[in-house]
Write a protein that holds these residues in place. Structure first.
Motif, mmCIF file in Angstrom:
data_model
loop_
_atom_site.group_PDB
_atom_site.id
_atom_site.type_symbol
_atom_site.label_atom_id
_atom_site.label_comp_id
_atom_site.label_asym_id
_atom_site.label_seq_id
_atom_site.Cartn_x
_atom_site.Cartn_y
_atom_site.Cartn_z
ATOM 1 N N GLU A 7 -1.122 4.008 4.242
ATOM 2 C CA GLU A 7 -0.332 4.642 3.188
ATOM 3 C C GLU A 7 1.020 5.138 3.683
ATOM 4 O O GLU A 7 1.901 5.451 2.883
ATOM 5 C CB GLU A 7 -1.140 5.798 2.584
ATOM 6 C CG GLU A 7 -2.333 5.308 1.781
ATOM 7 C CD GLU A 7 -3.291 6.427 1.387
ATOM 8 O OE1 GLU A 7 -4.153 6.179 0.531
ATOM 9 O OE2 GLU A 7 -3.169 7.543 1.945
ATOM 10 N N ALA A 8 1.204 5.204 4.999
ATOM 11 C CA ALA A 8 2.498 5.619 5.551
ATOM 12 C C ALA A 8 3.551 4.556 5.253
ATOM 13 O O ALA A 8 3.281 3.350 5.335
ATOM 14 C CB ALA A 8 2.387 5.839 7.060
ATOM 15 N N GLN A 44 -8.012 4.786 -4.664
ATOM 16 C CA GLN A 44 -7.963 5.786 -3.606
ATOM 17 C C GLN A 44 -8.787 5.357 -2.399
ATOM 18 O O GLN A 44 -9.900 4.875 -2.562
ATOM 19 C CB GLN A 44 -8.486 7.129 -4.127
ATOM 20 C CG GLN A 44 -7.686 7.685 -5.298
ATOM 21 C CD GLN A 44 -8.246 8.998 -5.816
ATOM 22 O OE1 GLN A 44 -9.428 9.267 -5.693
ATOM 23 N NE2 GLN A 44 -7.382 9.821 -6.383
ATOM 24 N N THR A 48 0.837 -1.190 0.000
ATOM 25 C CA THR A 48 0.000 0.000 0.000
ATOM 26 C C THR A 48 0.877 1.246 0.000
ATOM 27 O O THR A 48 1.951 1.273 0.594
ATOM 28 C CB THR A 48 -0.919 0.029 1.230
ATOM 29 O OG1 THR A 48 -0.127 -0.123 2.417
ATOM 30 C CG2 THR A 48 -1.942 -1.098 1.174
ATOM 31 N N SER A 49 0.420 2.275 -0.685
ATOM 32 C CA SER A 49 1.171 3.519 -0.786
ATOM 33 C C SER A 49 0.222 4.614 -1.282
ATOM 34 O O SER A 49 -0.954 4.350 -1.564
ATOM 35 C CB SER A 49 2.345 3.371 -1.763
ATOM 36 O OG SER A 49 1.845 3.105 -3.079
ATOM 37 N N LYS A 50 0.734 5.793 -1.368
ATOM 38 C CA LYS A 50 -0.020 6.893 -1.952
ATOM 39 C C LYS A 50 0.869 7.623 -2.941
ATOM 40 O O LYS A 50 1.881 8.205 -2.522
ATOM 41 C CB LYS A 50 -0.520 7.850 -0.870
ATOM 42 C CG LYS A 50 -1.488 8.899 -1.407
ATOM 43 C CD LYS A 50 -2.080 9.734 -0.292
ATOM 44 C CE LYS A 50 -3.110 10.700 -0.831
ATOM 45 N NZ LYS A 50 -3.707 11.546 0.227
ATOM 46 N N ASP A 78 4.232 1.925 8.050
ATOM 47 C CA ASP A 78 3.149 1.008 8.413
ATOM 48 C C ASP A 78 2.427 0.424 7.205
ATOM 49 O O ASP A 78 1.323 -0.078 7.328
ATOM 50 C CB ASP A 78 2.119 1.737 9.298
ATOM 51 C CG ASP A 78 2.665 2.050 10.670
ATOM 52 O OD1 ASP A 78 3.543 1.291 11.124
ATOM 53 O OD2 ASP A 78 2.249 3.045 11.271
ATOM 54 N N ARG A 79 3.041 0.487 6.056
ATOM 55 C CA ARG A 79 2.368 -0.013 4.857
ATOM 56 C C ARG A 79 2.089 -1.512 4.983
ATOM 57 O O ARG A 79 2.759 -2.237 5.715
ATOM 58 C CB ARG A 79 3.208 0.267 3.615
ATOM 59 C CG ARG A 79 4.523 -0.497 3.567
ATOM 60 C CD ARG A 79 5.307 -0.149 2.321
ATOM 61 N NE ARG A 79 6.532 -0.943 2.215
ATOM 62 C CZ ARG A 79 7.313 -0.947 1.137
ATOM 63 N NH1 ARG A 79 6.990 -0.192 0.108
ATOM 64 N NH2 ARG A 79 8.390 -1.685 1.102
ATOM 65 N N GLY A 123 -6.256 5.119 3.202
ATOM 66 C CA GLY A 123 -6.158 5.891 4.436
ATOM 67 C C GLY A 123 -4.728 6.075 4.904
ATOM 68 O O GLY A 123 -3.825 5.325 4.520
ATOM 69 N N ASP A 124 -4.523 7.091 5.751
ATOM 70 C CA ASP A 124 -3.178 7.438 6.214
ATOM 71 C C ASP A 124 -2.496 6.277 6.929
ATOM 72 O O ASP A 124 -1.280 6.105 6.847
ATOM 73 C CB ASP A 124 -3.248 8.646 7.151
ATOM 74 C CG ASP A 124 -3.734 9.907 6.433
ATOM 75 O OD1 ASP A 124 -3.625 9.942 5.192
ATOM 76 O OD2 ASP A 124 -4.217 10.820 7.107
ATOM 77 N N GLN A 125 -3.288 5.483 7.635
ATOM 78 C CA GLN A 125 -2.719 4.386 8.430
ATOM 79 C C GLN A 125 -1.974 3.390 7.560
ATOM 80 O O GLN A 125 -0.911 2.890 7.935
ATOM 81 C CB GLN A 125 -3.832 3.690 9.202
ATOM 82 C CG GLN A 125 -3.342 2.597 10.154
ATOM 83 C CD GLN A 125 -4.471 1.929 10.889
ATOM 84 O OE1 GLN A 125 -5.608 1.907 10.416
ATOM 85 N NE2 GLN A 125 -4.183 1.365 12.057
ATOM 86 N N TYR A 177 -1.507 4.664 -5.125
ATOM 87 C CA TYR A 177 -1.477 3.218 -5.301
ATOM 88 C C TYR A 177 -2.163 2.885 -6.622
ATOM 89 O O TYR A 177 -3.253 3.387 -6.904
ATOM 90 C CB TYR A 177 -2.202 2.503 -4.158
ATOM 91 C CG TYR A 177 -2.182 0.987 -4.295
ATOM 92 C CD1 TYR A 177 -1.132 0.242 -3.800
ATOM 93 C CD2 TYR A 177 -3.203 0.317 -4.973
ATOM 94 C CE1 TYR A 177 -1.089 -1.133 -3.948
ATOM 95 C CE2 TYR A 177 -3.174 -1.050 -5.124
ATOM 96 C CZ TYR A 177 -2.116 -1.774 -4.618
ATOM 97 O OH TYR A 177 -2.080 -3.135 -4.789
#
Length: 390
Positions: free
Chosen positions: A347-348, A340, A318-320, A351-352, A343-345, A322
């Motif tokens: 995409e970091a 899309q 997971t990433s941003k 913590d991906r 979420g931030d959790q 994606y």
């Protein structure tokens, strides 16, 4: 002048048509309104109509594993209906947390199998509906902590788990049946299995050789057949580079490499399709994908082949942003679709999560009514490794 009241109700056919356009979760909630709606929305005719509608709008299912946090997340997104779609939204479904397995999950006909979950003090394999969050687990012997494969028999409508030592027939409560088996000449590779039309396939490595074979397990008859797959021997050291796919009802094995085309780094897919099981005939296809800067620079995996023939590749973590990539071999086109909503959790970078994707996912109301799924993943509890509190 008072407006005349309209006591005419909508025709039943129109009401059912409206319900077929809702997510299965919403249909399940409407069943609780009254006995009439429970009976109507559980009828075989409506269940069949809903599945037909759902089949016309298949989705891609994402199972996200964050092994550092012992968590699984389940999302889904529409599959693109035309080549102009470049962005699609995610829908979050459920989360499984606790002491969960680091083995790859297995999928068949709408259900997910996770080989090892620790619920309080009990270790258990777990069958889960990723959309509704309903699950069931069962007790196993110590040696059964191994990754297994989930299969579905479309005739008897039965799910079965094949692990290293046994066949588990999924029943209701204590009615689950275990049958011991033994395949001493083979051990499983790390490539995931796949169930196609009631037949479960997985790659295995012979102890004598070593060499690859494809194990073919008929879910209904529980008969094994071994298919020579020595053409994949180059991947013995790296079996994770191989992906099993459903290529229009036939088993396909895909490997990925990189090729240099006019000074640009492009992805090359080699797909071998088992055209004839009886004579064990493999037909090989090699595709060089059009250059794509993102695909050429990221880690990715092959998710599967859609019913219309697109080979689907997705970013491995997971990433941003994606992306999911749809390659059409006939037209030699590559469509990039941004997904899309993780979420931030997730995409970091720290913590991906690792992504396992299933293409052509179809919601089936029959799975919401499965008697064997009686608990909710939101109720799962485990002990903290530090303080041992639940």
């Amino acid at each position: 002048m008072e407006r005349e009241s309209n006591n005419e109700s909508l025709p039943t056919d129109l009401i059912l048509e409206i319900f077929t356009r809702l997510p299965s979760k919403s249909v399940a909630r409407f069943r609780t309104l009254s006995k009439y709606w429970a009976s109507t929305l559980r009828s075989p005719d409506f269940t069949k109509l809903f599945q037909a509608k759902s089949s016309n709008r298949p989705r891609i299912l994402f199972a996200i594993e964050r092994y550092r946090h012992n968590e699984w997340f389940f999302f889904s997104a529409p599959q693109p209906q035309n080549r102009y779609e470049t962005s699609l939204p995610l829908e979050y479904h459920t989360k499984l947390s606790g002491d969960v397995s680091d083995f790859t999950c297995s999928y068949a006909s709408g259900l997910i199998y996770i080989p090892f979950v620790r619920i309080i003090d009990v270790n258990t394999p777990l069958i889960c509906n990723p959309i509704t969050g309903m699950y069931a687990g069962y007790h196993v012997r110590k040696y059964s902590k191994s990754h297994g494969f989930l299969g579905f028999d479309p005739i008897d409508k039965q799910f079965k788990v094949l692990d290293l030592h046994s066949i588990l027939t999924i029943g209701s409560g204590e009615e689950w049946r275990t049958k011991d088996i033994s395949c001493h000449l083979y051990h499983r590779s790390s490539a995931a299995g796949i169930c196609i039309n009631g037949v479960l396939y997985y790659l295995a490595v012979t102890f004598i050789g070593p060499s690859f074979v494809v194990v073919r397990f008929d879910v209904r008859s529980e008969e094994f057949k071994f298919i020579d797959a020595s053409c994949f021997n180059d991947h013995i050291q790296h079996p994770t580079r191989l992906s099993l796919v459903n290529s229009k009802g036939k088993l396909g094995v895909v490997s990925c490499n990189y090729a240099d085309v006019d000074g640009e780094r492009c992805v090359e897919l080699c797909m071998s399709v088992l055209e004839d099981v009886e004579i064990q005939e493999w037909v090989k296809y090699v595709y060089t994908l059009p250059h794509n800067e993102v695909l050429g620079s990221c880690e990715f995996s092959v998710a599967g082949v859609t019913a219309r023939g697109d080979i689907v590749l997705c970013m491995k973590y997971t990433s941003k942003p994606y992306y999911v990539f749809y390659f059409n071999p006939k037209k030699n086109t590559l469509q990039s679709v941004e997904i899309q909503g993780f979420g931030d959790q997730l995409e970091a970078v720290r913590d991906r999560g690792e992504v396992y994707a299933i293409v052509d996912y179809v919601e089936d109301l029959g799975l919401n009514d499965a008697k064997q799924l009686k608990s909710s993943v939101s109720d799962i509890k485990s002990r903290c490794a530090c303080c041992q509190k639940v």
